[in-house]
Design an enzyme around this catalytic site. Structure first.
Site, PDB file in Angstrom:
ATOM      1  N   GLN A 217       0.865  -1.175   0.000  1.00  0.00           N
ATOM      2  CA  GLN A 217       0.000   0.000   0.000  1.00  0.00           C
ATOM      3  C   GLN A 217       0.909   1.235   0.000  1.00  0.00           C
ATOM      4  O   GLN A 217       1.602   1.503   0.984  1.00  0.00           O
ATOM      5  CB  GLN A 217      -0.900  -0.003   1.233  1.00  0.00           C
ATOM      6  CG  GLN A 217      -1.664  -1.322   1.431  1.00  0.00           C
ATOM      7  CD  GLN A 217      -2.832  -1.483   0.486  1.00  0.00           C
ATOM      8  OE1 GLN A 217      -3.856  -0.830   0.598  1.00  0.00           O
ATOM      9  NE2 GLN A 217      -2.670  -2.385  -0.480  1.00  0.00           N
ATOM     10  N   GLY A 258     -11.359   2.451   5.293  1.00  0.00           N
ATOM     11  CA  GLY A 258     -10.479   1.654   4.462  1.00  0.00           C
ATOM     12  C   GLY A 258      -9.626   2.491   3.521  1.00  0.00           C
ATOM     13  O   GLY A 258      -9.769   3.722   3.423  1.00  0.00           O
ATOM     14  N   HIS A 259      -8.747   1.808   2.797  1.00  0.00           N
ATOM     15  CA  HIS A 259      -7.822   2.512   1.893  1.00  0.00           C
ATOM     16  C   HIS A 259      -8.567   3.168   0.738  1.00  0.00           C
ATOM     17  O   HIS A 259      -9.591   2.682   0.268  1.00  0.00           O
ATOM     18  CB  HIS A 259      -6.721   1.574   1.387  1.00  0.00           C
ATOM     19  CG  HIS A 259      -7.200   0.363   0.648  1.00  0.00           C
ATOM     20  ND1 HIS A 259      -6.443  -0.765   0.517  1.00  0.00           N
ATOM     21  CD2 HIS A 259      -8.352   0.095  -0.013  1.00  0.00           C
ATOM     22  CE1 HIS A 259      -7.089  -1.659  -0.198  1.00  0.00           C
ATOM     23  NE2 HIS A 259      -8.254  -1.158  -0.528  1.00  0.00           N
ATOM     24  N   ASN A 260      -8.028   4.311   0.326  1.00  0.00           N
ATOM     25  CA  ASN A 260      -8.544   5.098  -0.810  1.00  0.00           C
ATOM     26  C   ASN A 260      -9.914   5.722  -0.558  1.00  0.00           C
ATOM     27  O   ASN A 260     -10.520   6.265  -1.487  1.00  0.00           O
ATOM     28  CB  ASN A 260      -8.634   4.256  -2.094  1.00  0.00           C
ATOM     29  CG  ASN A 260      -7.302   3.703  -2.541  1.00  0.00           C
ATOM     30  OD1 ASN A 260      -6.253   4.128  -2.075  1.00  0.00           O
ATOM     31  ND2 ASN A 260      -7.349   2.738  -3.451  1.00  0.00           N
ATOM     32  N   SER A 278     -12.107   2.643  -1.167  1.00  0.00           N
ATOM     33  CA  SER A 278     -12.440   3.389  -2.388  1.00  0.00           C
ATOM     34  C   SER A 278     -13.878   3.891  -2.443  1.00  0.00           C
ATOM     35  O   SER A 278     -14.346   4.294  -3.515  1.00  0.00           O
ATOM     36  CB  SER A 278     -12.135   2.559  -3.642  1.00  0.00           C
ATOM     37  OG  SER A 278     -10.761   2.241  -3.699  1.00  0.00           O
TER      38      SER A 278
END
Length: 349
Positions: A217, A258-260, A278
């Site tokens: 990541q 979460g990521h993004n 995302s």
């Protein structure tokens, strides 16, 4: 071993203040009572005494208001006549917000509670060579600031917090005890409560029958000005772009981001919400507790989602939604009512 446990007083009783000063702080008009009335403290309507200030903003508490012994009450104009005789009336547009302004003046230590006395860098903290701290930064005992980190003046790094290499933290921030901040840029006036984790790698794996391959990541977390993040909330760094939290957003305890994920400005996210990778929340979105949002969906500006819902498709701006899956509340209520009727018709068999 016997010992005496005296009653602790965590917030000092405020000095006496005139009703006129209260009105100034609250941006309220005194429509009943003398401006010279002395206010000695604050209280709930049912527990107030002759020196107390109270507020009224919910008709569910009308019976308690009718019996209050308070000195004065902050109230909207539409409810002013409900305040009993003998209680001074301060009319304002939004009583709860006015109450917040008054409390901030009377109890400034409650806005950002102090864990301990002291200033500067504790002898029991570790600040690595190459870290840049402006004048007025406080680093408490047990905290660790890595090389290359930069921290602005007025920021407090609480006990046992860890600031990773290269992290940038603006001015007048609070980094709560036992928090970790890595691979992140924080603006000014950001408040992290204890145990917040920002910038750890997101949950990314290339799955396969022979095992799951971890995907590095390589993004960051960007937190804009005036964001508050509750205790034990986790914010993953982006996978290949940034995780972003917009200006003025308020996040409760135990939220997973979460990521993004991109969160807009002035959003409100209540406890135990999960935002999958995302997904996008546009400005002024509000999400109730224990709601899950699927990855790659967008919730439009100003939308509100009820607690314990599941969002698995895009939601239009300005709407009110709830249920599993989330849908417009009127449709949700109709479906709930229909199921209830079916159950009743079946006689429970």
């Amino acid at each position: 071993m016997a010992f005496l446990m005296s009653e602790p007083i965590f917030f000092k009783t405020p000095d006496t203040v005139s009703l006129s000063k209260i009105a100034d702080w609250a941006e309220a008009d005194i429509v009943r009572g003398s401006a010279d009335i002395e206010i000695l403290g604050v209280a709930p309507v049912e527990d107030a005494d002759a020196g107390s200030l109270v507020f009224f903003d919910n008709t569910a508490y009308l019976d308690k208001l009718s019996g209050t012994a308070a000195a004065a009450c902050l109230v909207a104009e539409k409810h002013a006549a409900k305040v009993p005789e003998g209680v001074a009336v301060l009319v304002c547009r939004e009583p709860y917000r006015a109450w917040a302004k008054v409390l901030a003046q009377l109890f400034p230590d409650a806005v950002v509670p102090a864990y301990g006395a002291g200033s500067g860098v504790s002898e029991r903290a570790v600040v690595e060579d190459g870290a840049l701290l402006e004048d007025g930064v406080v680093v408490e005992a047990g905290a660790f600031v890595s090389k290359g980190a930069e921290i602005g003046s007025g920021t407090v790094v609480r006990a046992n917090a860890v600031i990773g290499a290269g992290v940038r933290i603006g001015r007048d921030c609070v980094i709560g005890a036992n928090s970790t901040v890595q691979f992140a840029l924080l603006g000014n006036c950001v408040y992290l409560h204890p145990g917040v984790c920002i910038g750890q790698d997101g949950f990314g794996y290339a799955m396969g029958p022979g095992g799951h391959l971890k995907v590095p990541q390589i993004g960051r977390v960007v937190v804009q000005d005036d964001v508050e993040i509750g205790a034990n909330t986790t914010v993953d760094r982006g996978a290949n772009r940034d995780t972003i939290i917009g200006e003025g957003t308020k996040i409760d305890n135990q939220v997973q981001i979460g990521h993004n994920v991109v969160i807009g400005r002035h959003c409100v996210i209540v406890s135990q919400v999960g935002l999958s990778g995302s997904c996008t929340l546009e400005d002024y979105v509000a999400i109730g507790g224990q709601t899950g949002v699927r990855g790659h969906v967008t919730i439009g500006m100003g939308a509100q989602v009820a607690a314990v819902s599941v969002v698995n498709t895009d939601l239009d701006a300005g709407g009110r939604y709830g249920g599993t899956p989330a849908k417009p509340v009127k449709q949700w209520f109709r479906e709930v009512a229909a199921v209830r009727k079916l159950a009743e018709r079946g006689g429970g068999t």
